[in-house]
Design an enzyme around this catalytic site. Structure first.
Site, PDB file in Angstrom:
ATOM      1  N   ASP A  13       0.879  -1.153   0.000  1.00 62.38           N
ATOM      2  CA  ASP A  13       0.000   0.000   0.000  1.00 62.38           C
ATOM      3  C   ASP A  13       0.934   1.224   0.000  1.00 62.38           C
ATOM      4  O   ASP A  13       2.119   1.093   0.316  1.00 62.38           O
ATOM      5  CB  ASP A  13      -0.836  -0.075   1.289  1.00 62.38           C
ATOM      6  CG  ASP A  13      -1.664   1.149   1.514  1.00 62.38           C
ATOM      7  OD1 ASP A  13      -2.287   1.620   0.557  1.00 62.38           O
ATOM      8  OD2 ASP A  13      -1.692   1.640   2.652  1.00 62.38           O
ATOM      9  N   LEU A  14       0.430   2.380  -0.374  1.00 60.28           N
ATOM     10  CA  LEU A  14       1.304   3.560  -0.422  1.00 60.28           C
ATOM     11  C   LEU A  14       1.104   4.470   0.794  1.00 60.28           C
ATOM     12  O   LEU A  14       1.986   4.585   1.658  1.00 60.28           O
ATOM     13  CB  LEU A  14       1.029   4.342  -1.715  1.00 60.28           C
ATOM     14  CG  LEU A  14       1.739   5.682  -1.863  1.00 60.28           C
ATOM     15  CD1 LEU A  14       3.250   5.511  -1.923  1.00 60.28           C
ATOM     16  CD2 LEU A  14       1.258   6.393  -3.130  1.00 60.28           C
ATOM     17  N   LYS A  49      -9.180   5.729   5.550  1.00 58.73           N
ATOM     18  CA  LYS A  49      -7.882   5.216   5.080  1.00 58.73           C
ATOM     19  C   LYS A  49      -8.069   4.088   4.079  1.00 58.73           C
ATOM     20  O   LYS A  49      -8.794   3.122   4.353  1.00 58.73           O
ATOM     21  CB  LYS A  49      -7.057   4.703   6.264  1.00 58.73           C
ATOM     22  CG  LYS A  49      -6.450   5.811   7.079  1.00 58.73           C
ATOM     23  CD  LYS A  49      -5.523   5.209   8.125  1.00 58.73           C
ATOM     24  CE  LYS A  49      -5.023   6.270   9.076  1.00 58.73           C
ATOM     25  NZ  LYS A  49      -4.380   5.660  10.241  1.00 58.73           N
ATOM     26  N   GLY A  50      -7.389   4.203   2.943  1.00 57.25           N
ATOM     27  CA  GLY A  50      -7.414   3.137   1.934  1.00 57.25           C
ATOM     28  C   GLY A  50      -8.647   3.160   1.048  1.00 57.25           C
ATOM     29  O   GLY A  50      -8.724   2.422   0.071  1.00 57.25           O
ATOM     30  N   ARG A  53     -11.556   7.825  -3.517  1.00 56.51           N
ATOM     31  CA  ARG A  53     -11.917   9.240  -3.351  1.00 56.51           C
ATOM     32  C   ARG A  53     -13.429   9.422  -3.177  1.00 56.51           C
ATOM     33  O   ARG A  53     -13.887  10.040  -2.217  1.00 56.51           O
ATOM     34  CB  ARG A  53     -11.421  10.003  -4.584  1.00 56.51           C
ATOM     35  CG  ARG A  53     -11.063  11.424  -4.295  1.00 56.51           C
ATOM     36  CD  ARG A  53     -10.502  12.070  -5.542  1.00 56.51           C
ATOM     37  NE  ARG A  53      -9.232  11.517  -5.979  1.00 56.51           N
ATOM     38  CZ  ARG A  53      -8.643  11.797  -7.139  1.00 56.51           C
ATOM     39  NH1 ARG A  53      -9.236  12.631  -7.986  1.00 56.51           N
ATOM     40  NH2 ARG A  53      -7.487  11.266  -7.471  1.00 56.51           N
ATOM     41  N   SER A 122      -4.864   5.050  -4.585  1.00 52.03           N
ATOM     42  CA  SER A 122      -4.686   6.439  -5.023  1.00 52.03           C
ATOM     43  C   SER A 122      -4.378   6.570  -6.509  1.00 52.03           C
ATOM     44  O   SER A 122      -3.538   5.846  -7.046  1.00 52.03           O
ATOM     45  CB  SER A 122      -3.565   7.096  -4.227  1.00 52.03           C
ATOM     46  OG  SER A 122      -3.360   8.403  -4.713  1.00 52.03           O
ATOM     47  N   ASN A 124      -3.011   9.141  -7.516  1.00 55.32           N
ATOM     48  CA  ASN A 124      -1.850  10.038  -7.506  1.00 55.32           C
ATOM     49  C   ASN A 124      -0.559   9.312  -7.140  1.00 55.32           C
ATOM     50  O   ASN A 124       0.449   9.950  -6.848  1.00 55.32           O
ATOM     51  CB  ASN A 124      -2.088  11.164  -6.486  1.00 55.32           C
ATOM     52  CG  ASN A 124      -3.293  12.014  -6.854  1.00 55.32           C
ATOM     53  OD1 ASN A 124      -3.330  12.598  -7.933  1.00 55.32           O
ATOM     54  ND2 ASN A 124      -4.282  12.078  -5.984  1.00 55.32           N
ATOM     55  N   GLU A 175      -0.205  -3.123   4.765  1.00 55.39           N
ATOM     56  CA  GLU A 175      -1.277  -2.123   4.840  1.00 55.39           C
ATOM     57  C   GLU A 175      -1.333  -1.424   6.195  1.00 55.39           C
ATOM     58  O   GLU A 175      -1.016  -2.025   7.217  1.00 55.39           O
ATOM     59  CB  GLU A 175      -2.628  -2.843   4.677  1.00 55.39           C
ATOM     60  CG  GLU A 175      -3.069  -3.046   3.256  1.00 55.39           C
ATOM     61  CD  GLU A 175      -3.628  -1.773   2.613  1.00 55.39           C
ATOM     62  OE1 GLU A 175      -3.799  -0.768   3.325  1.00 55.39           O
ATOM     63  OE2 GLU A 175      -3.877  -1.801   1.402  1.00 55.39           O
ATOM     64  N   ASP A 176      -1.799  -0.172   6.180  1.00 54.72           N
ATOM     65  CA  ASP A 176      -2.013   0.545   7.443  1.00 54.72           C
ATOM     66  C   ASP A 176      -3.505   0.663   7.770  1.00 54.72           C
ATOM     67  O   ASP A 176      -3.850   1.187   8.827  1.00 54.72           O
ATOM     68  CB  ASP A 176      -1.435   1.969   7.357  1.00 54.72           C
ATOM     69  CG  ASP A 176      -2.190   2.823   6.356  1.00 54.72           C
ATOM     70  OD1 ASP A 176      -2.508   2.313   5.269  1.00 54.72           O
ATOM     71  OD2 ASP A 176      -2.482   3.986   6.667  1.00 54.72           O
TER      72      ASP A 176
HETATM   73  P1  B16 Z   1      -6.649   9.586  -4.419  1.00 56.03           P
HETATM   74  P2  B16 Z   1      -3.692   3.839  -0.226  1.00 56.03           P
HETATM   75  C1  B16 Z   1      -5.643   5.610  -0.529  1.00 56.03           C
HETATM   76  O1  B16 Z   1      -4.341   5.203  -0.766  1.00 56.03           O
HETATM   77  C2  B16 Z   1      -5.690   6.550   0.667  1.00 56.03           C
HETATM   78  O2  B16 Z   1      -5.427   5.835   1.871  1.00 56.03           O
HETATM   79  C3  B16 Z   1      -7.066   7.158   0.773  1.00 56.03           C
HETATM   80  O3  B16 Z   1      -7.094   8.062   1.860  1.00 56.03           O
HETATM   81  C4  B16 Z   1      -7.395   7.876  -0.533  1.00 56.03           C
HETATM   82  O4  B16 Z   1      -8.710   8.412  -0.482  1.00 56.03           O
HETATM   83  C5  B16 Z   1      -7.299   6.877  -1.685  1.00 56.03           C
HETATM   84  O5  B16 Z   1      -6.001   6.323  -1.714  1.00 56.03           O
HETATM   85  C6  B16 Z   1      -7.574   7.525  -3.037  1.00 56.03           C
HETATM   86  O6  B16 Z   1      -6.557   8.454  -3.292  1.00 56.03           O
HETATM   87  O7  B16 Z   1      -7.726  10.529  -4.010  1.00 56.03           O
HETATM   88  O8  B16 Z   1      -5.256  10.189  -4.372  1.00 56.03           O
HETATM   89  O9  B16 Z   1      -6.934   8.894  -5.727  1.00 56.03           O
HETATM   90  O10 B16 Z   1      -3.744   3.907   1.263  1.00 56.03           O
HETATM   91  O11 B16 Z   1      -4.537   2.738  -0.857  1.00 56.03           O
HETATM   92  O12 B16 Z   1      -2.302   3.927  -0.794  1.00 56.03           O
HETATM   93 MG    MG Z   2      -2.932   3.198   3.276  1.00 61.92          MG
END
Ligand code: B16
Ligand code: MG
Length: 225
Positions: A13-14, A49-50, A53, A122, A124, A175-176
Site C-alpha cells: 500500500d502507499l 484510510k485506503g 476518493r 490512489s 496520484n 497495509e495501514d
Molecule cells: P486519491 P492507499 C488511498 O491510498 C488513501 O489511503 C485514501 O485516503 C485515498 O482516499 C485513496 O487512496 C484515493 O486516493 O484521491 O489520491 O486517488 O492507502 O490505498 O495507498
Molecule cells: Mg494506506
C-alpha cells in the site's frame, strides 16, 4: 497454512505504509468535512484510510447524515476540490517523507530477489513515488481506475498478484488500514499491518511502525502462522 518460505513477492500500500501521505489525505478531507458540516473525528479519519476518493466523500456525507443532500455534480466538485488541496500538499513532499525503514526494506527485497508491486487506491501514486524518489522500486503498479471494487474488496491485491505472475499464497501485502488488511485477507495473501494491533485485528502480523518491517521480523512471525 501460510509460510514465510512460500513468499516470493511483497505488495505495498502507499499512503501510510511507504509515506506520510495518509496525513495529507486526512488534512484535505478535514477541509471538505468542515465545508459540508460533518464533525471530524479520529474514527472517521481512520475509516477513510485506503478508501477511494468518491467512497471517502460518501462516508463523510453519511457521517453527517447528509448522503442524500448532494447531487452527483456537487459530489464531483467536492472530490475535485479535495484532490487539488491534496496535490498542493503533495507538491511539498520530499524523500524525507518516506517512512522510517521503508527504503532499507525495499533495498533488502531487491537484494534477496523478491518481486515488488504497488496496490494503492490512489490515482496520484505515480506522482507521490516520483516526489519520494522511489519510482525505481515499483515497476509494477496496479491502476486503481481499472478495478470494479475498491478496498476492502480483494480486486487490487489480486491484480497485483497477476502483475507479479505469482499465486496469492506466494505474496504478502502490507497495509495501514482496516479496509486494506481486509482486502489482502480476501485475496488469500499474508497480511502485514502497520499500526495499532488493537485496530488492525484482522492482520496476520502487525508491526507498530515501519522501522520494524524487516525480513527477519517477518520471518519470526510467519513461521508460526
Ligand atoms: P486519491 P492507499 C488511498 O491510498 C488513501 O489511503 C485514501 O485516503 C485515498 O482516499 C485513496 O487512496 C484515493 O486516493 O484521491 O489520491 O486517488 O492507502 O490505498 O495507498
Ligand atoms: Mg494506506
Amino acid at each position: 497454512m501460510k509460510k514465510f518460505n512460500d513468499i516470493k513477492g511483497f505488495i505495498f500500500d502507499l499512503d501510510g505504509v511507504i509515506s506520510t501521505t495518509s496525513n495529507l489525505h486526512s488534512k484535505a478531507w478535514q477541509e471538505i468535512a468542515n465545508e459540508v458540516g460533518t464533525k471530524w473525528t479520529k474514527e472517521l479519519a481512520n475509516n477513510l484510510k485506503g478508501v477511494s476518493r468518491m467512497d471517502s466523500l460518501n462516508l463523510i456525507l453519511k457521517s453527517g447524515n447528509q448522503n442524500h443532500n448532494y447531487t452527483a455534480k456537487q459530489k464531483k466538485y467536492l472530490t475535485d476540490k479535495k484532490n487539488s488541496i491534496y496535490l498542493r500538499l503533495v507538491n511539498q513532499l520530499t524523500p524525507y517523507d518516506v517512512l522510517p525503514g521503508i527504503k532499507d526494506f525495499l533495498e533488502s527485497l531487491i537484494r534477496n530477489n523478491y518481486l515488488i508491486a504497488l496496490a494503492s487506491a490512489s490515482k496520484n501514486s505515480s506522482e507521490v513515488l516520483k516526489r519520494l524518489k522511489l519510482t525505481r522500486f515499483f515497476p509494477k503498479i496496479v491502476d486503481p481506475s481499472t478495478l470494479k471494487h475498491g478496498k476492502p474488496s480483494p480486486d487490487i491485491y489480486l491484480e497485483a498478484v497477476k502483475l507479479l505472475k505469482l499465486n496469492p499464497e506466494q505474496c504478502a501485502g502490507i497495509e495501514d488500514a482496516n479496509a486494506g488488511a481486509d482486502a489482502i485477507n480476501a485475496a488469500n495473501e499474508i497480511s502485514i499491518g502497520i499500526g495499532n494491533k488493537d485496530i488492525l485485528k484482522q492482520a496476520d502480523i502487525v508491526f507498530s511502525n515501519t522501522e520494524k518491517l524487516t525480513l527477519d521480523n517477518i520471518k519470526k512471525f510467519t513461521t508460526i502462522i
